[in-house]
Scaffold this active site. Structure first.
Site, PDB file in Angstrom:
ATOM      1  CD  GLU A  58      12.529 -25.427  31.564  1.00  8.39           C
ATOM      2  OE1 GLU A  58      12.201 -26.530  32.068  1.00  8.39           O
ATOM      3  OE2 GLU A  58      11.920 -24.378  31.805  1.00  8.39           O
ATOM      4  CG  HIS A 104      12.813 -28.058  36.082  1.00  6.21           C
ATOM      5  ND1 HIS A 104      12.475 -27.920  37.417  1.00  6.21           N
ATOM      6  CD2 HIS A 104      12.477 -26.874  35.488  1.00  6.21           C
ATOM      7  CE1 HIS A 104      11.971 -26.718  37.622  1.00  6.21           C
ATOM      8  NE2 HIS A 104      11.964 -26.054  36.472  1.00  6.21           N
TER       9      HIS A 104
END
Length: 444
Positions: free
Chosen positions: A19, A22
């Site tokens: 994550e 991202h």
């Protein structure tokens, strides 16, 4: 509890890094990130930074997500000057999506590099024995030969041999092995083993066993570990006792002993042992345990010559290169595995779910840092590859939508996206349930 703990630790590390990929690229392109969540469900911890991003640790540690501002999903506040994801170009949105899997590949390369810096231990692929009538014997292989290559690819350890053989599961034709006598500087000779739909439907294919290789010498009938409980302890069995017979049945290997004990659950027997070369007899009552006889004796482990073991050391530059190579080779292995599952060259029963992953996480952590890092590296590559699959709900699904938009010159309708996402979710849930079922079946 230990397995669950290390499973959560492993998943937490990998999901967080995924994550972050991202997150970093979205921030780089100026997209506002509303929430960075590790886990799903009810938050158990949260905080908000100055830019308005909420950081969350949630109850269910089976993934995570980065929620970005997007006017495709909700209307924007006209007073908010933040940049939504939907206002970015397709190539920028694609890079934001790709950043998650890329972060997992980077993390795997880091772990593989650390492992190389620690030194790479291995066991040389020297055949200890060949099963009578096996494909290996028919090809002319004998004990004492070292396998130096499989299908032209060099093999330094047994793990190298297994990896190369796995790539041939489901194939027909020949496996080419180059072998030479161990510790002899002679030209290797090539042998070819005929295969036909090799191990195509096997659950957990044993590539070495299928060819007829015995990697280690037969396990002995000598007790090599302290006996903590059970009938054997009550009978007085000690470390270094050699089990010679059960009643009138001669015992020469550990497998002989297991076979005889399992055949007589709940019975009273007399064990003949040798202690300090003196014969002794001890009465033992074999207990019942899940239908198998049990006496609580643990003679395990084999002794191999020191020359079989090696530790390969690398410089910093060599470690970095090896980290990249290992990440690539593991990626190829996983892609080939997925392809074999799709083409039914590999049994779907080989799928592993959270229970199996948790067990491996716990086992690797107990064995030490090296094994846990190796597990994390391999799982990180898995996470990267799986997220690139063109399945809605995954990163690969978003890339598929962006590719279609680039081809059509306009956005995919929200109804089509919603239907595709629902189908993707159902597919993922089905695979999750199926893999969990196989995990439970294997445990039972």
């Amino acid at each position: 509890m230990s397995e669950i703990f290390w499973f959560i630790v492993a998943l937490g590390i990998l999901v967080t890094f995924h994550e972050l990929g991202h997150f970093w690229v979205a921030r780089y392109f100026g997209v506002k990130v509303l929430r960075f969540s590790v886990g799903f469900g009810k938050p158990i911890w949260r905080r908000t930074d100055r830019s308005g991003t909420e950081y969350v640790l949630a109850m269910i540690p089976l993934g995570g997500y980065v929620k970005m501002l997007n006017d495709d999903e909700e209307p924007l506040d006209p007073d908010d000057q933040s940049v939504p994801l939907s206002h970015k170009k397709l190539w920028q949105k694609s890079l934001i999506v790709l950043a998650g899997p890329a972060a997992n590949f980077l993390l795997a390369a880091i772990f593989f590099t650390i492992l190389a810096l620690m030194g790479e231990p291995g066991i040389r692929p020297v055949i200890s024995a060949v099963d009578p009538g096996s494909p290996a014997e028919q090809a002319g292989l004998v004990a004492g030969q070292q396998i130096v290559s499989v299908d032209g690819e060099p093999t330094e350890s047994w793990s190298d041999v297994q990896e190369k053989l796995f790539l041939r599961v489901g194939h027909s034709g020949h496996i080419a092995l180059a072998v030479k006598p161990f510790e002899q500087e002679v030209e290797p000779k090539e042998v070819r083993i005929l295969i036909n739909d090799w191990l195509k439907k096997d659950d957990g294919p044993d590539t070495l066993g299928a060819l007829g290789f015995q990697v280690y010498p037969p396990i002995t009938n000598i007790v090599v570990a302290d006996i903590k409980d059970g009938p054997a302890k009550d009978a007085g069995i000690k470390v270094n006792d050699r089990i010679v017979a059960i009643d009138d049945h001669i015992i020469s290997t550990w497998s002989d002993f297991v076979e005889k004990v399992r055949a007589r659950p709940g019975q009273n027997v007399v064990l003949t042992i040798e202690r300090s070369e003196e014969p002794m007899t001890l009465p033992v009552s074999i207990a019942e345990r899940e239908g198998n006889g049990y006496v609580g004796i643990l003679p395990f482990g084999v002794e191999l010559p020191a020359s079989y073991f090696f530790l390969k050391e690398y410089t910093v530059l060599e470690s970095l290169l090896k980290g990249a190579r290992d990440t690539w080779s593991r990626s190829v292995l996983i892609v080939v595995s997925i392809k074999k599952l799709v083409t039914t060259d590999l049994s779907i029963k080989n799928l592993s779910g959270p229970i199996a992953i948790a067990k491996v996480a716990g086992d690797s952590a107990e064995r030490g840092l090296r094994y846990f890092l190796a597990f994390l590296a391999f799982l990180s590559v898995n996470l990267g590859i799986i997220n690139l699959l063109p399945i809605p709900m995954l990163d690969g699904g978003h890339l598929l939508f962006y590719s279609l938009e680039a081809i059509k010159g306009k956005q995919i309708s929200e109804n089509v996206k919603a239907t595709a996402v629902l189908m993707g979710l159902l597919f993922i849930v089905a695979i999750f349930v199926l893999a969990s079922y196989f995990d439970v079946s294997k445990l039972l």
